[in-house]
Design a protein around this motif. Structure first.
Motif, PDB file in Angstrom:
ATOM      1  N   GLY A  31       0.804  -1.218   0.000  1.00 20.06           N
ATOM      2  CA  GLY A  31       0.000   0.000   0.000  1.00 20.06           C
ATOM      3  C   GLY A  31       0.833   1.262   0.000  1.00 20.06           C
ATOM      4  N   SER A  32       2.019   1.223   0.607  1.00 23.01           N
ATOM      5  CA  SER A  32       2.896   2.387   0.568  1.00 23.01           C
ATOM      6  C   SER A  32       3.439   2.609  -0.841  1.00 23.01           C
ATOM      7  CB  SER A  32       4.057   2.215   1.554  1.00 23.01           C
ATOM      8  OG  SER A  32       3.607   2.353   2.888  1.00 23.01           O
ATOM      9  N   LEU A  33       3.746   1.521  -1.536  1.00 22.24           N
ATOM     10  CA  LEU A  33       4.200   1.657  -2.915  1.00 22.24           C
ATOM     11  C   LEU A  33       3.087   2.173  -3.819  1.00 22.24           C
ATOM     12  CD1 LEU A  33       6.283  -1.636  -3.214  1.00 22.24           C
ATOM     13  CD2 LEU A  33       7.196   0.686  -3.254  1.00 22.24           C
ATOM     14  N   SER A  34       1.851   1.765  -3.561  1.00 22.66           N
ATOM     15  CA  SER A  34       0.749   2.202  -4.430  1.00 22.66           C
ATOM     16  C   SER A  34       0.408   3.671  -4.225  1.00 22.66           C
ATOM     17  CB  SER A  34      -0.495   1.327  -4.215  1.00 22.66           C
ATOM     18  OG  SER A  34      -1.102   1.551  -2.969  1.00 22.66           O
ATOM     19  N   ASN A  35       0.574   4.189  -3.008  1.00 23.40           N
ATOM     20  CA  ASN A  35       0.172   5.582  -2.770  1.00 23.40           C
ATOM     21  C   ASN A  35       1.312   6.593  -2.910  1.00 23.40           C
ATOM     22  OD1 ASN A  35       1.604   5.919  -0.279  1.00 23.40           O
ATOM     23  ND2 ASN A  35      -0.129   5.174   0.920  1.00 23.40           N
ATOM     24  N   THR A  36       2.507   6.134  -3.283  1.00 26.29           N
ATOM     25  CA  THR A  36       3.655   7.031  -3.352  1.00 26.29           C
ATOM     26  C   THR A  36       3.465   8.160  -4.352  1.00 26.29           C
ATOM     27  OG1 THR A  36       5.223   5.347  -2.605  1.00 26.29           O
ATOM     28  CG2 THR A  36       6.114   7.172  -3.887  1.00 26.29           C
ATOM     29  N   ASN A 175      -6.447   0.374  -5.091  1.00 32.35           N
ATOM     30  CA  ASN A 175      -5.590  -0.694  -5.619  1.00 32.35           C
ATOM     31  C   ASN A 175      -6.283  -2.058  -5.631  1.00 32.35           C
ATOM     32  OD1 ASN A 175      -5.284  -1.807  -2.937  1.00 32.35           O
ATOM     33  ND2 ASN A 175      -3.640  -0.332  -2.549  1.00 32.35           N
ATOM     34  N   ARG A 176      -7.515  -2.101  -5.124  1.00 32.20           N
ATOM     35  CA  ARG A 176      -8.387  -3.282  -5.221  1.00 32.20           C
ATOM     36  C   ARG A 176      -7.904  -4.498  -4.431  1.00 32.20           C
ATOM     37  NH1 ARG A 176     -12.577  -3.007  -8.819  1.00 32.20           N
ATOM     38  NH2 ARG A 176     -12.674  -1.018  -9.955  1.00 32.20           N
ATOM     39  N   VAL A 236      -1.925   0.516  -8.547  1.00 30.52           N
ATOM     40  CA  VAL A 236      -1.454  -0.872  -8.515  1.00 30.52           C
ATOM     41  C   VAL A 236      -0.758  -1.097  -7.186  1.00 30.52           C
ATOM     42  CG1 VAL A 236       0.101  -2.566  -9.550  1.00 30.52           C
ATOM     43  CG2 VAL A 236      -1.186  -0.980 -11.018  1.00 30.52           C
ATOM     44  N   LYS A 237      -1.247  -2.047  -6.418  1.00 30.92           N
ATOM     45  CA  LYS A 237      -0.584  -2.350  -5.151  1.00 30.92           C
ATOM     46  C   LYS A 237       0.811  -2.901  -5.435  1.00 30.92           C
ATOM     47  CE  LYS A 237      -1.874  -3.652  -0.534  1.00 30.92           C
ATOM     48  NZ  LYS A 237      -3.040  -3.883   0.315  1.00 30.92           N
ATOM     49  N   GLY A 238       1.796  -2.384  -4.718  1.00 34.21           N
ATOM     50  CA  GLY A 238       3.177  -2.789  -4.965  1.00 34.21           C
ATOM     51  C   GLY A 238       3.810  -2.090  -6.152  1.00 34.21           C
TER      52      GLY A 238
END
Length: 282
Positions: A31-36, A175-176, A236-238
């Motif tokens: 989730g941190s990678l997806s919201n960066t 990110n679903r 996209v998550k990750g």
């Protein structure tokens, strides 16, 4: 910052947060990678903030309602100068301020968050206070999509529209995926855009990992006077790490030594590719 600068910065933040999580042996990686990209655009381009005055009365406010994905936020706050970057090495260690959720003992953090479903209510209160005090600051609230199953989100959504809070921008990191599977398997949300529209919000659906799309949408708000805005950021998550993208296991997975090296290699290649497009300021 130009959009190209922002893209480079987002890659650097991803590298920083991966190293921080690996060092701490804990963290919400996917989730941190997806919201960066979302946070990078907000903190380096959109929000009116001053790291030297974290309590400046007229600052824009940011609430991380999906507080468990705090790692990208810690890295950005450190990079912006809210606290020394060296403090990132203490993440999730005994006695640190940089715990696994936002902590308002840290400059730049407005509220302790992480109990899902609370952030938008806090944000509505802040935006309403700005209106009643005649202040021009805006309030930005980042939520997770799994968080949309919380009833308190929809109470806050009603209030935001009722009070015509066009100084309020909510963003959903769509990110679903959540910790136990896809959002649609756990608690179906679609059509999420139509639900928010029905609650009286101006809804903008976009690619939440596209810096260009995020800048265009966020620079345009409020596009409807008297309406709060909901940015449905499809992510996209990750994101950025090929073997972590859209993999539920990476919600709370800590990269081992080999995974970290591989991820940093991929991100370094992305960084180099952007840099070769032209000389940019980092």
């Amino acid at each position: 910052m130009t959009n190209k600068d922002l893209k480079l910065k987002a890659i650097q933040i991803r590298m920083d947060l991966l190293k921080m999580i690996h060092r701490a042996k804990t963290g919400h990686t996917g989730g941190s990678l997806s919201n960066t990209d979302i946070l990078t655009v907000l903190y380096y381009k959109i929000m009116n903030i001053d790291p030297s005055r974290p309590k400046w009365e007229d600052r824009d406010r940011f609430i991380a309602s999906k507080g468990h994905s705090v790692e990208s936020l810690w890295c950005i706050l450190a990079d912006r100068g809210f606290f020394p970057k060296e403090e990132l090495e203490t993440f999730s260690q005994f006695g640190t301020r940089l715990i696994g959720h936002p902590n308002n003992k840290v400059p730049g953090i407005e509220m302790n968050t992480g109990a899902l479903g609370h952030g938008l209510s806090i944000s509505v209160g802040m935006a309403l206070a700005a209106k009643r005090d005649g202040k021009g600051y805006r309030v930005f609230c980042l939520m997770g999509d799994g968080e949309q199953a919380e009833g308190s989100v929809w109470e806050a959504a009603m209030a935001g529209a009722h009070y015509k809070l066009d100084n309020l921008v909510a963003l959903i990191d769509r990110n679903r995926l959540q910790i136990s599977g896809t959002t649609e398997e756990v608690m179906g949300l679609d059509p999420l855009d139509e639900k928010w529209s029905a609650f009286g919000w101006n809804v903008v659906s976009l690619d939440g990992n596209s810096v260009d799309s995020l800048v265009e949408a966020l620079e345009a708000v409020p596009t409807h006077a008297g309406k709060p805005t909901l940015i449905l950021a499809n992510t996209v998550k990750g994101k950025g790490v090929s073997f972590a993208e859209n993999v539920p296991h990476w919600h709370h997975h800590v990269p081992n030594d080999a995974e970290l090296e591989r991820a940093l290699d991929e991100l370094s290649a992305q960084l180099e590719a952007y840099q070769q497009e032209g000389q940019v300021r980092l």
